[in-house]
Each structure stands twice: as structure tokens, then as C-alpha cells.
Scaffold this motif. Structure first.
Motif, PDB file in Angstrom:
ATOM      1  N   ARG A  90       0.848  -1.205   0.000  1.00  0.00           N
ATOM      2  CA  ARG A  90       0.000   0.000   0.000  1.00  0.00           C
ATOM      3  C   ARG A  90       0.879   1.249   0.000  1.00  0.00           C
ATOM      4  O   ARG A  90       1.835   1.326   0.769  1.00  0.00           O
ATOM      5  N   GLU A  92       0.761   5.085   0.790  1.00  0.00           N
ATOM      6  CA  GLU A  92      -0.096   6.080   1.454  1.00  0.00           C
ATOM      7  C   GLU A  92       0.578   7.438   1.431  1.00  0.00           C
ATOM      8  O   GLU A  92       1.780   7.542   1.696  1.00  0.00           O
ATOM      9  N   VAL A  94       1.956  10.894   2.584  1.00  0.00           N
ATOM     10  CA  VAL A  94       2.452  11.301   3.905  1.00  0.00           C
ATOM     11  C   VAL A  94       1.823  12.625   4.315  1.00  0.00           C
ATOM     12  O   VAL A  94       1.378  13.403   3.475  1.00  0.00           O
ATOM     13  N   PRO A  98       4.526  16.917   0.956  1.00  0.00           N
ATOM     14  CA  PRO A  98       5.716  17.683   0.557  1.00  0.00           C
ATOM     15  C   PRO A  98       5.346  18.983  -0.163  1.00  0.00           C
ATOM     16  O   PRO A  98       4.359  19.016  -0.901  1.00  0.00           O
TER      17      PRO A  98
ATOM     18  N   SER B  20      12.744  12.875  -2.438  1.00  0.00           N
ATOM     19  CA  SER B  20      11.818  12.314  -3.430  1.00  0.00           C
ATOM     20  C   SER B  20      11.159  11.026  -2.942  1.00  0.00           C
ATOM     21  O   SER B  20      10.101  10.649  -3.423  1.00  0.00           O
ATOM     22  N   HIS B  22      10.048  10.691   0.050  1.00  0.00           N
ATOM     23  CA  HIS B  22       9.194  11.002   1.201  1.00  0.00           C
ATOM     24  C   HIS B  22       7.732  11.251   0.853  1.00  0.00           C
ATOM     25  O   HIS B  22       6.914  11.441   1.742  1.00  0.00           O
ATOM     26  N   GLY B  23       7.416  11.287  -0.420  1.00  0.00           N
ATOM     27  CA  GLY B  23       6.041  11.604  -0.826  1.00  0.00           C
ATOM     28  C   GLY B  23       5.037  10.504  -0.491  1.00  0.00           C
ATOM     29  O   GLY B  23       3.839  10.746  -0.416  1.00  0.00           O
ATOM     30  N   ARG B  24       5.513   9.291  -0.324  1.00  0.00           N
ATOM     31  CA  ARG B  24       4.633   8.150  -0.076  1.00  0.00           C
ATOM     32  C   ARG B  24       5.201   7.274   1.034  1.00  0.00           C
ATOM     33  O   ARG B  24       6.410   7.040   1.080  1.00  0.00           O
ATOM     34  N   ASN B  25       4.328   6.804   1.904  1.00  0.00           N
ATOM     35  CA  ASN B  25       4.732   5.752   2.840  1.00  0.00           C
ATOM     36  C   ASN B  25       4.443   4.416   2.170  1.00  0.00           C
ATOM     37  O   ASN B  25       3.342   4.225   1.645  1.00  0.00           O
ATOM     38  N   ILE B  26       5.409   3.533   2.210  1.00  0.00           N
ATOM     39  CA  ILE B  26       5.189   2.227   1.579  1.00  0.00           C
ATOM     40  C   ILE B  26       4.959   1.203   2.683  1.00  0.00           C
ATOM     41  O   ILE B  26       5.890   0.885   3.433  1.00  0.00           O
ATOM     42  N   ASN B  27       3.719   0.758   2.792  1.00  0.00           N
ATOM     43  CA  ASN B  27       3.414  -0.254   3.809  1.00  0.00           C
ATOM     44  C   ASN B  27       3.298  -1.621   3.148  1.00  0.00           C
ATOM     45  O   ASN B  27       2.503  -1.796   2.228  1.00  0.00           O
TER      46      ASN B  27
END
Lengths: 167, 98
Positions: A90, A92, A94, A98, B20, B22-27
């Protein structure tokens, strides 16, 4: 080096997921593509994991797969209709999101990297990701000296390019 | 001075690069992922092979028209020499058996 094989698949993903995603972002041509590419890299790492013998560093090995998948994807992108679609992964957003200028800076960097030759793209991506010349050498097959010479030229090119883009 | 300026620039590029991701958390739900991969990889591999074959076919159709008559004749000549040789070998072996 042989003990690297003891790195579990889970550890490999946890250690390298951010780097893989950054590489995917550089080669993606649409905003959702990095996520598809990421999943494809994971599937390739999984299929190759059983044959990984620990002769090279595990992280180096993952980088090599990520770069190969992304480069192959670039040449086949028009022909692909769908991706593997792993629901266990998934993405998501943050919070805080940014800032716009960060995105603009990244897009400028991406544009400048894409303007480089294919091999230079791989070298600069690995270097930005703090890989040593020795690791880059293992991944690309070039000698460390050759990489050092290339990097000097690439840095200059990249800095000129990004300075003009962000003016 | 120039080097120091360049070094600063390179550090900035590294920061942009690091940000670059940091835009998404990958779970990743590992147990589920392993199940999915086990179930899907054979299908995935088949699709990857199909996709490679499609690429080969496209490249071949582009190359096919570019094969000259001379190359075709040379390949035909080689193939007939190989089949003559194979026939002779089979002949020798079947003769020995009798």
C-alpha cells in the motif's frame, strides 16, 4: 560475503524499499507508474531470490534488479497492458504533504537525469543513493576509475542542467 | 572555490533525491505479500515471457525484410549441408546395425 544470503526476503525489502521507489520514480512516465514499477521490481526480486547465492552484496543485487526492470520497462512501456497488482503493498500519502517547490525540484532533477545517456543515468542514480564506487562498479561492470572519471563529468552536466531549470 | 561550490550543489541534489522518497509511505504486509507472490509469480512469469516474445516478434518482423537474398541463400546452403551430413551419419549408423 556468503552470509548475505541469510538476509531474508523481508529484510531485503525493508532495507531497500525507499531506494527502489526512488529509482522507479525516475523511470516512470506517469504519476501512478512508480507504484506499478515498484511492484514489478518486488516480483522480480522474489522470483530471483531463490537463485541468489550471496556471491554479491544483497543490496547491490537488489539495485541491479531494480535498474534492469526499470530500464526494460522503459523499452516495453507501450506494449504493456497491465501490471502484477500486489494488494499487500500500500502506498499512502504522507502528512504533511511535501511542498510544491520540493516536487518542482525533483521534476527538474528527473528531467536532467533522463537527458543523460542510459549508463550515466544508472551511475548517477546509484551515486545519489550513496552507493560507493565499488558497489557501482559491481552493479554496472565498469571499473572504479572509469566511474570516478564519468562521475566528474556527470556531476558538472547535472549541476548545469538543474541550475538552468530552477532559475 | 569552484570545487566547494560544486560540492554544495551536489549536496543539494542529494537532498532533492532523498526527499523524493518522502512523498509516499510504503506499507508492506509481509505475510500477505508472500502469499500473493507465491500465487501470482507463475502467471507473472508467463506474462513476462509473452511480453518478451511479443518484443522479439516485433523486432523480427522489422529485421525479416532486411535479410538479403545472399544471406537467405547462404543459410539454405548451410542447412542443406547439415542435413546431408546428418543423412550420411544416419546411413552409417543404420548400416552398422545391420
Amino acid at each position: 560475503m556468503a552470509e548475505q544470503r541469510n538476509v531474508t526476503f523481508e529484510q531485503l525489502l525493508e532495507n531497500n524499499k525507499k531506494s527502489i521507489f526512488r529509482i522507479c520514480k525516475i523511470y516512470a512516465s506517469t504519476p501512478v507508474e512508480p507504484e506499478d514499477l515498484f511492484q514489478e521490481v518486488i516480483a522480480h526480486v522474489w522470483t530471483a531470490y531463490s537463485s541468489f547465492q550471496g556471491k554479491s552484496n544483497a543490496n547491490t543485487w537488489v539495485y541491479r534488479i531494480a535498474l534492469n526492470v526499470c530500464l526494460r520497462h522503459k523499452t516495453k512501456s507501450e506494449k504493456r497492458s497491465h501490471t502484477i497488482g500486489l494488494e499487500a503493498i500500500r502506498f499512502e500519502p504522507v502528512s504533511p504533504v511535501p511542498e510544491d517547490h520540493q516536487e518542482a525540484q525533483f521534476m527538474a532533477l528527473k528531467g536532467c537525469i533522463q537527458a543523460l545517456e542510459e549508463l550515466d543515468q544508472s551511475i548517477v542514480i546509484l551515486s545519489l543513493d550513496e552507493r560507493s564506487y565499488k558497489e557501482i562498479s559491481n552493479i554496472t561492470g565498469l571499473t572504479e576509475n572509469h566511474i570516478a572519471v564519468k562521475m566528474k563529468r556527470i556531476r558538472k552536466k547535472l549541476l548545469n542542467c538543474i541550475t538552468s531549470k530552477l532559475k | 572555490m569552484q570545487n566547494r561550490k560544486e560540492e554544495f550543489g551536489w549536496q543539494t541534489l542529494k537532498e532533492i533525491w532523498n526527499n523524493s522518497g518522502h512523498g509516499r509511505n510504503i506499507n508492506i504486509q509481509m505475510d500477505r505479500l508472500l502469499d500473493e507472490l507465491k500465487a501470482k509469480t507463475s502467471k507473472f512469469e508467463k506474462e513476462a515471457i509473452d511480453s518478451d516474445l511479443a518484443l522479439l516478434r516485433t523486432n523480427w518482423s522489422q529485421t525479416k525484410g532486411m535479410v538479403s537474398q545472399f544471406e537467405k541463400d547462404a543459410i539454405n546452403k548451410d542447412l542443406s549441408a547439415i542435413s546431408r551430413l546428418l543423412r550420411r551419419l544416419f546411413g552409417i549408423f543404420s548400416g552398422n546395425k545391420r
